[in-house]
Design a protein around this motif. Structure first.
Motif, PDB file in Angstrom:
ATOM      1  N   TYR A 165     -15.946   2.132 -15.136  1.00 47.36           N
ATOM      2  CA  TYR A 165     -15.002   1.094 -15.544  1.00 47.36           C
ATOM      3  C   TYR A 165     -14.496   1.316 -16.965  1.00 47.36           C
ATOM      4  O   TYR A 165     -13.389   0.898 -17.312  1.00 47.36           O
ATOM      5  CB  TYR A 165     -15.634  -0.290 -15.404  1.00 47.36           C
TER       6      TYR A 165
ATOM      7  N   ALA B 109     -10.484   1.466 -18.228  1.00 45.95           N
ATOM      8  CA  ALA B 109      -9.908   0.849 -19.427  1.00 45.95           C
ATOM      9  C   ALA B 109      -9.318   1.876 -20.383  1.00 45.95           C
ATOM     10  O   ALA B 109      -8.781   1.508 -21.429  1.00 45.95           O
ATOM     11  CB  ALA B 109     -10.979   0.032 -20.152  1.00 45.95           C
TER      12      ALA B 109
ATOM     13  N   GLY C  95     -18.881   2.384 -21.816  1.00 43.90           N
ATOM     14  CA  GLY C  95     -19.468   1.682 -20.679  1.00 43.90           C
ATOM     15  C   GLY C  95     -20.961   1.492 -20.853  1.00 43.90           C
ATOM     16  O   GLY C  95     -21.515   0.433 -20.511  1.00 43.90           O
TER      17      GLY C  95
ATOM     18  N   THR D 181     -19.650  -4.899 -17.446  1.00 47.43           N
ATOM     19  CA  THR D 181     -18.221  -5.126 -17.269  1.00 47.43           C
ATOM     20  C   THR D 181     -17.883  -5.047 -15.798  1.00 47.43           C
ATOM     21  O   THR D 181     -18.769  -4.821 -14.961  1.00 47.43           O
ATOM     22  CB  THR D 181     -17.393  -4.123 -18.094  1.00 47.43           C
TER      23      THR D 181
ATOM     24  N   ALA E 201     -11.980  -4.539 -16.729  1.00 48.27           N
ATOM     25  CA  ALA E 201     -11.581  -3.199 -17.170  1.00 48.27           C
ATOM     26  C   ALA E 201     -10.066  -3.012 -17.099  1.00 48.27           C
ATOM     27  O   ALA E 201      -9.451  -2.481 -18.037  1.00 48.27           O
ATOM     28  CB  ALA E 201     -12.288  -2.139 -16.330  1.00 48.27           C
TER      29      ALA E 201
END
Length: 576
Positions: free
Chosen positions: A50, A54, A61, A85, A90
Motif C-alpha cells: 500500500y 501511495a 509501509g 494502512t 493509500a
C-alpha cells in the motif's frame, strides 16, 4: 457511532493500556502472541504494497505498521483492532501527495507525507476532544459501498502497469485506460508471468487455506524467484534498495498545511470510518464495544506520532483485524507483538525486501483491492431501495471520473442529499382501528373492514418535522382533509421524534386555517420533548388540555362523548 457517555469522556483520567493490563489474564498470553505473529504475516507485506500505491518507498509501509500500531495498542479501546494502512487510505494519500509534490522528489515526498499524516492525526484528535464521533454517520452505507468500489477500480488501474511491466504517464481515468491499452503490446512477459502467478497463488490460498498468511507466502515466493532465477536480468523490476534501521525523525512542513488540509480532512474521515467499523465488527460477547470519541483520539495520536517517524496516514484494517481475531487475539498485546515483528523486519530484512518484484507488490494490491467491491452489498441495496442503489452508483462514478479526493467529497454530498431527500418528504397516514381491538393502522386495501369514525380524521405523520419538510407535511394534511371533510382532525404525533420552531409555527398556522373552516385540531400522543415545545408556544395556549390527548383511545373516547352530548369541544383533559 454516537457520542460516548461522560463516564468514558476523552477528557477523563482513564488510560486504556492501564485498563487492559489490569484485566489481563495469564491464559491470554499464548493466543495473543500467536495472533500477533500471524497478523504480522499479513500486515507487513500489505503495508509495503500500500505504500507503493501511495507512491512512497516500501519502508514507509513498515513504519506505518510499527509506530501507529504501538500507539493504538496503548490508547485504543478495541482489543483485536490491527492498525496500519489500507487500500482506501493509500489511494487517497497518493492523490493528495501528487497535488503538492508533482515532481515526486524523495525528500519532498516524505516531508509532505509526514505533514499529511500529522494533519490527519490532528484532525482526528481534535474531533475526539470535541466529541464529534457521530460525524462518521454522515456517509451512508450505500454511498460508502459505492465509494469503495470506485476506489477499487482506481487502484487496479493504477497497479496494472506494474503488473504488465510498462510505464504509463498518469492522468485522468480515460487517459490511464488508453495508456494501458496502448502499452499492452510492449508488456514484459516475464513480469506478467510473475504477477499472474502471484495473483493465482493469493486467490488459491485465500480460498482453500483462509487462515494462512497468503501475502507473506507471495512475498517469499517473489523474493525467492528473483534470487534463484535472476528475474531482474530478464526485465522484471524489483523494489531496489530498502534502508534498514529505525526510521529518522521527520518534522511536518507547515507551508504545506493549507494545501493538504482538505485532503487530510477526507482521509481522517475515511480512517475513522474504517477504524470504527473494523473494531466493532469483531467484538466478542463480554468485550467492551469500541467508543467512538476515544477511538478518534487514539487513532489521531497514532497518526501524529507515526508522522514524526516517517509513517503515512493510518487506520484500522478489516482483513488484518479479522486474522488477528480468528487466530485467537484476546487483547491489545497481540498488536504489540505485530509491531515487534514489524520492527524486526525494519532492522534486519531490508536487503531481502529489496529483491521483491514490483509485479508481486502490484498483484497483492490488486487481489485485495477487489475485496473493496462487494456485489452482494449492491444486490442487497437494490433489493431494498433503488434510490439508494443510485446513490451508490453516483459514488462509484464520482471516484472513477473525478478522482479520489473529489470522490470522497462526492460521497459526502451524495449522502447528505440522500438524507435530505429521505427527510424532506415524510409520510402522513390516515388511521383506522382494527375491529374489536385498540390497534390503529394505516388505511389499506387489505383491511377494508377497519373502523372509521364519521367526522373524525385520524392522521399520523412519521419522522422529525422541521424547516425542510414542514410545508410538505402541511400540504399532505391539507390534501387529506379536502378529501374527507371532517369536523375534527386528530394528529397522532407519537412517531414524530422532534418538532422544531418552523414546524411548530406551521402547525399554529394550520390550526388557525382549520378553525376558519369550522374544523377543530386535536394533537394526540405527543412525546415529552414535543409536548414541552407545544406547551411553551401560542399553539399550546390555543389547544389547552382539552385538545391534547395522551393516546388515540382517549381521543376516540372524547369524540364519542362529544357526539353523544352534541358539544363542540371535548369534555376531558387529555395529555396526562
Amino acid at each position: 457511532m454516537g457520542q460516548d457517555s461522560s463516564r468514558h469522556s476523552t477528557g477523563g483520567l482513564r488510560i486504556p493500556v492501564l485498563e487492559w493490563i489490569r484485566d489481563y489474564q495469564k491464559s491470554w498470553m499464548k493466543p495473543d502472541i500467536i495472533a500477533g505473529v500471524s497478523a504480522a504475516a499479513v500486515v507487513v507485506p500489505k503495508a509495503m504494497a500500500y505504500a507503493t500505491v501511495a507512491g512512497l518507498p516500501v519502508q514507509v509501509g513498515l513504519y506505518t505498521a510499527f509506530v501507529p500500531m504501538v500507539i493504538y495498542a496503548l490508547l485504543g479501546t478495541s482489543r483485536p483492532l490491527s492498525v496500519s494502512t489500507s487500500a482506501t487510505i493509500a489511494i487517497l494519500t497518493a492523490a493528495a501527495l501528487a497535488r503538492v509534490v508533482p515532481a515526486g522528489g524523495a525528500a519532498d515526498l516524505l516531508r509532505a507525507c509526514a505533514t499529511l499524516a500529522f494533519l490527519v492525526g490532528a484532525i482526528l484528535t481534535l474531533a475526539g476532544l470535541l466529541r464529534l464521533g457521530f460525524v462518521a454517520n454522515f456517509i451512508s452505507d450505500p454511498v460508502l459501498t459505492g465509494f469503495k468500489a470506485g476506489l477499487a477500480v482506481v487502484i487496479v488501474l493504477d497497479q496494472l502497469p506494474k503488473l504488465l511491466g510498462i510505464h504509463v504517464p498518469k492522468g485522468a481515468f480515460f487517459h490511464n485506460v488508453l495508456g494501458i491499452v496502448i502499452g499492452i503490446p510492449h508488456a514484459s512477459m516475464a513480469t506478467v508471468a510473475v504477477g499472474l502467478m502471484t495473483a493465482i497463488a493469493l486467490v488459491a490460498i485465500e480460498r482453500y487455506f483462509p487462515r494462512a498468511p497468503a501475502p507473506l507466502f507471495a512475498l517469499a515466493c517473489g523474493i525467492g524467484s528473483v534470487s534463484l532465477l535472476g528475474l531482474q536480468f530478464q526485465g522484471v523490476e524489483v523494489v531496489g534498495h530498502v534502508p534498514t534501521g529505525f526510521p529518522a525523525f521527520t518534522m511536518p512542513d507547515l507551508s504545506l498545511v493549507a494545501s493538504l488540509g482538505p485532503a487530510a480532512a477526507g482521509i481522517a474521515l475515511m480512517s475513522f470510518t474504517e477504524t470504527i467499523a473494523s473494531g466493532r465488527a469483531f467484538v466478542e460477547s463480554g468485550e467492551p464495544v469500541p467508543l467512538a470519541n476515544r477511538e478518534l483520539v487514539a487513532i489521531g495520536l497514532a497518526n501524529m506520532c507515526g508522522a514524526l517517524l516517517g509513517s503515512m496516514p493510518a487506520g484500522g484494517g478489516t482483513t488484518q483485524t479479522a486474522v488477528n481475531r480468528l487466530v485467537g487475539a484476546r487483547s491489545q498485546l497481540s498488536e504489540l507483538v505485530t509491531a515487534t515483528v514489524t520492527l524486526g523486519t525494519m532492522l534486519l530484512l531490508g536487503p531481502l525486501i529489496g529483491l521483491m518484484p514490483q509485479a508481486t507488490m502490484a498483484a497483492i494490491v490488486i487481489v485485495y483491492s477487489f475485496g473493496l467491491i462487494a456485489p452482494s452489498e449492491f444486490r442487497a441495496i437494490v433489493a431494498v431501495r433503488r434510490t439508494e442503489f443510485l446513490w451508490a452508483l453516483v459514488a462509484v462514478l464520482g471516484v472513477v471520473l473525478f478522482g479520489t479526493l473529489p470522490g470522497i467529497l462526492t460521497a459526502i454530498v451524495v449522502s447528505l442529499l440522500a438524507l435530505a431527500y429521505q427527510t424532506s418528504d415524510p409520510p402522513v397516514y390516515v388511521l383506522r382501528r382494527k375491529p374489536g381491538t385498540n390497534v390503529f393502522r394505516p388505511v389499506s386495501a387489505e383491511h377494508p373492514e377497519d373502523e372509521a369514525f364519521p367526522g373524525l380524521l385520524l392522521l399520523r405523520p412519521e419522522g422529525p418535522i422541521f424547516f425542510a419538510n414542514a410545508q410538505r407535511v402541511r400540504q399532505k394534511i391539507r390534501t387529506l382533509i379536502e378529501g374527507s371533510h371532517p369536523q375534527i382532525v386528530a394528529l397522532h404525533l407519537r412517531a414524530v421524534s422532534d418538532l422544531e420552531y418552523t414546524a411548530l409555527k406551521m402547525l399554529t398556522e394550520a390550526e388557525k386555517d382549520l378553525r376558519k373552516q369550522g374544523i377543530v385540531l386535536w394533537l394526540v400522543g405527543l412525546n415529552p420533548g414535543v409536548l414541552t415545545m407545544v406547551q411553551h408556544s401560542p399553539l399550546g395556549d390555543t389547544l389547552g388540555r382539552n385538545r391534547m390527548f395522551f393516546n388515540l383511545d382517549r381521543a376516540i373516547a372524547a369524540w364519542q362523548a362529544q357526539r353523544s352530548s352534541g358539544n363542540q369541544e371535548p369534555s376531558g383533559g387529555a395529555v396526562h
